[in-house]
Design an enzyme around this catalytic site. Sequence first.
Site, PDB file in Angstrom:
ATOM      1  N   SER A 175       0.708  -6.420  10.021  1.00 45.38           N
ATOM      2  CA  SER A 175      -0.621  -6.313   9.427  1.00 45.38           C
ATOM      3  C   SER A 175      -1.344  -7.627   9.165  1.00 45.38           C
ATOM      4  O   SER A 175      -2.245  -7.655   8.323  1.00 45.38           O
ATOM      5  CB  SER A 175      -0.513  -5.551   8.100  1.00 45.38           C
ATOM      6  OG  SER A 175       0.335  -6.256   7.202  1.00 45.38           O
ATOM      7  N   ASP A 191     -11.456 -15.013  11.967  1.00 43.33           N
ATOM      8  CA  ASP A 191     -12.111 -14.598  10.726  1.00 43.33           C
ATOM      9  C   ASP A 191     -13.625 -14.497  10.917  1.00 43.33           C
ATOM     10  O   ASP A 191     -14.288 -15.524  11.125  1.00 43.33           O
ATOM     11  CB  ASP A 191     -11.825 -15.609   9.606  1.00 43.33           C
ATOM     12  CG  ASP A 191     -10.677 -15.194   8.717  1.00 43.33           C
ATOM     13  OD1 ASP A 191     -10.219 -14.048   8.845  1.00 43.33           O
ATOM     14  OD2 ASP A 191     -10.255 -16.013   7.891  1.00 43.33           O
ATOM     15  N   TYR A 220      -4.068  -7.845  16.313  1.00 42.61           N
ATOM     16  CA  TYR A 220      -3.884  -6.917  15.193  1.00 42.61           C
ATOM     17  C   TYR A 220      -4.975  -5.849  15.193  1.00 42.61           C
ATOM     18  O   TYR A 220      -4.698  -4.645  15.193  1.00 42.61           O
ATOM     19  CB  TYR A 220      -3.889  -7.688  13.875  1.00 42.61           C
ATOM     20  CG  TYR A 220      -4.042  -6.808  12.650  1.00 42.61           C
ATOM     21  CD1 TYR A 220      -3.106  -5.828  12.355  1.00 42.61           C
ATOM     22  CD2 TYR A 220      -5.138  -6.954  11.801  1.00 42.61           C
ATOM     23  CE1 TYR A 220      -3.250  -5.009  11.242  1.00 42.61           C
ATOM     24  CE2 TYR A 220      -5.290  -6.148  10.689  1.00 42.61           C
ATOM     25  CZ  TYR A 220      -4.349  -5.179  10.423  1.00 42.61           C
ATOM     26  OH  TYR A 220      -4.497  -4.363   9.326  1.00 42.61           O
ATOM     27  N   HIS A 239      -3.618 -12.499   1.362  1.00 41.63           N
ATOM     28  CA  HIS A 239      -5.008 -12.253   0.988  1.00 41.63           C
ATOM     29  C   HIS A 239      -5.451 -13.244  -0.083  1.00 41.63           C
ATOM     30  O   HIS A 239      -4.650 -13.707  -0.903  1.00 41.63           O
ATOM     31  CB  HIS A 239      -5.185 -10.818   0.495  1.00 41.63           C
ATOM     32  CG  HIS A 239      -4.989  -9.792   1.580  1.00 41.63           C
ATOM     33  ND1 HIS A 239      -5.746  -9.787   2.717  1.00 41.63           N
ATOM     34  CD2 HIS A 239      -4.123  -8.760   1.695  1.00 41.63           C
ATOM     35  CE1 HIS A 239      -5.359  -8.791   3.501  1.00 41.63           C
ATOM     36  NE2 HIS A 239      -4.362  -8.153   2.898  1.00 41.63           N
ATOM     37  N   ARG A 253      -9.883 -20.127   9.654  1.00 40.65           N
ATOM     38  CA  ARG A 253      -8.797 -19.401  10.315  1.00 40.65           C
ATOM     39  C   ARG A 253      -9.352 -18.734  11.565  1.00 40.65           C
ATOM     40  O   ARG A 253     -10.412 -18.094  11.512  1.00 40.65           O
ATOM     41  CB  ARG A 253      -8.207 -18.341   9.386  1.00 40.65           C
ATOM     42  CG  ARG A 253      -7.503 -18.881   8.180  1.00 40.65           C
ATOM     43  CD  ARG A 253      -6.751 -17.799   7.443  1.00 40.65           C
ATOM     44  NE  ARG A 253      -7.572 -16.626   7.183  1.00 40.65           N
ATOM     45  CZ  ARG A 253      -7.125 -15.519   6.585  1.00 40.65           C
ATOM     46  NH1 ARG A 253      -5.866 -15.437   6.212  1.00 40.65           N
ATOM     47  NH2 ARG A 253      -7.937 -14.508   6.368  1.00 40.65           N
ATOM     48  N   ALA A 311       3.325   2.029   7.836  1.00 38.67           N
ATOM     49  CA  ALA A 311       4.217   1.039   8.454  1.00 38.67           C
ATOM     50  C   ALA A 311       3.506   0.321   9.594  1.00 38.67           C
ATOM     51  O   ALA A 311       2.647   0.891  10.272  1.00 38.67           O
ATOM     52  CB  ALA A 311       5.475   1.733   8.975  1.00 38.67           C
ATOM     53  N   LYS A 336      -4.803  -1.655  16.151  1.00 38.86           N
ATOM     54  CA  LYS A 336      -5.269  -0.584  15.271  1.00 38.86           C
ATOM     55  C   LYS A 336      -6.315   0.288  15.968  1.00 38.86           C
ATOM     56  O   LYS A 336      -6.291   1.531  15.847  1.00 38.86           O
ATOM     57  CB  LYS A 336      -5.853  -1.183  13.993  1.00 38.86           C
ATOM     58  CG  LYS A 336      -4.826  -1.861  13.088  1.00 38.86           C
ATOM     59  CD  LYS A 336      -3.908  -0.859  12.431  1.00 38.86           C
ATOM     60  CE  LYS A 336      -3.047  -1.495  11.356  1.00 38.86           C
ATOM     61  NZ  LYS A 336      -2.202  -0.534  10.639  1.00 38.86           N
ATOM     62  N   ASN A 343      -9.781  -5.228   2.886  1.00 44.31           N
ATOM     63  CA  ASN A 343      -9.146  -6.167   1.966  1.00 44.31           C
ATOM     64  C   ASN A 343      -8.568  -5.506   0.713  1.00 44.31           C
ATOM     65  O   ASN A 343      -9.151  -5.588  -0.368  1.00 44.31           O
ATOM     66  CB  ASN A 343     -10.128  -7.271   1.576  1.00 44.31           C
ATOM     67  CG  ASN A 343     -10.500  -8.142   2.764  1.00 44.31           C
ATOM     68  OD1 ASN A 343      -9.695  -8.924   3.238  1.00 44.31           O
ATOM     69  ND2 ASN A 343     -11.708  -7.974   3.260  1.00 44.31           N
ATOM     70  N   ILE A 383       0.836  -1.204   0.000  1.00 43.24           N
ATOM     71  CA  ILE A 383       0.000   0.000   0.000  1.00 43.24           C
ATOM     72  C   ILE A 383       0.870   1.253   0.000  1.00 43.24           C
ATOM     73  O   ILE A 383       0.590   2.221  -0.714  1.00 43.24           O
ATOM     74  CB  ILE A 383      -0.966  -0.016   1.189  1.00 43.24           C
ATOM     75  CG1 ILE A 383      -1.976  -1.154   1.019  1.00 43.24           C
ATOM     76  CG2 ILE A 383      -1.698   1.323   1.315  1.00 43.24           C
ATOM     77  CD1 ILE A 383      -2.891  -1.369   2.205  1.00 43.24           C
TER      78      ILE A 383
END
Length: 316
Positions: free
Chosen positions: A77, A281, A142, A189, A278, A74, A146, A171, A14
């Site tokens: 992720s 999820d 994670y 992904h 997973r 940075a 954030k 995504n 990104i």
Amino acid sequence: MSKIVLVTGSSGYIGGQTMLMLKDAGHIVIGVDTVAPPNHLRGVPDRFYQEDFARDRGLQLLDQFAPWAIIHCAGSSLVSPSLGRPADYYQNNFVKTKILLDRIVDHKLNTRLIFSSSAACYGEPVMVPCSEIDPCLPISPYGQSKLMIEWMLQSYRRAYNLDFVAFRYFNACGADSQKRHGQRSGATHIIARVLESLRDDREFVLNGDDYDTPDGTCVRDYVHVEDIATAHAQAIDRSISADIYNLGTKTGYSNRQVISAAESITGRMLKIAVGPRREGDPAILTAACDRFTQASGWHPRFDLDHMILHAWQWYQ
């Protein structure tokens, strides 16, 4: 008018695409990353520094360049690794971002921080599509890291008048439409994993087919990386209100729909093995992005077929 913009994590997926869109718009770009940029990005930033943005030499760049905006990409992720190594995620994401914000505040820098947040802040959503006013109950370190940064940004704005925009991504996928940049091999992904499996003629593991969705597989909102980078470039305009914004398309696609589209575009059949879910999820995660559209006029340009097509062209 040309602005100086500093991008952390500039060698990444990104961050690299964001640098391209900033350069296309005529801005002066300073890249900062702990790893050197891939060959195709080496000529993009006006200056590149292989530094940790939260250490002394990285922080000194803020004083040296006095950037109009800092685009903060940075950090760590991935959801699954955060469950096993939460300390890394709190350190790399929250602690280091606090160091960056403290430098901005202590040195009274006139800059806007644009933060790469995540849809993982929502956890298992109460309703879909998610809206920015919905409750945030992240289910992984994670997502928690954030959300902690978002809380910090809001409190720093109230106390110190810090100027920020935070984007909750849904995504990121695809590749630069001009074939200048894309993901490295080994991305996690699903679109990248499916296309790499098709390219290499190897088996693809579908994580779970027993979710409470129409075809039993996870449903996600996908956003082209170029659309995300365009939003970053637009957000340096300070007439856009400081706030937290979703970046999505409102459209969800199941994993099986992604596989079907990839097979159609590539003309190849995927070898599929169904594996376990997973951990961490949610079944469905899609976004309402009206808030940023109303604030800036931004809207996603690319649909799922273009996301897959551009990614496939990059892999070729």
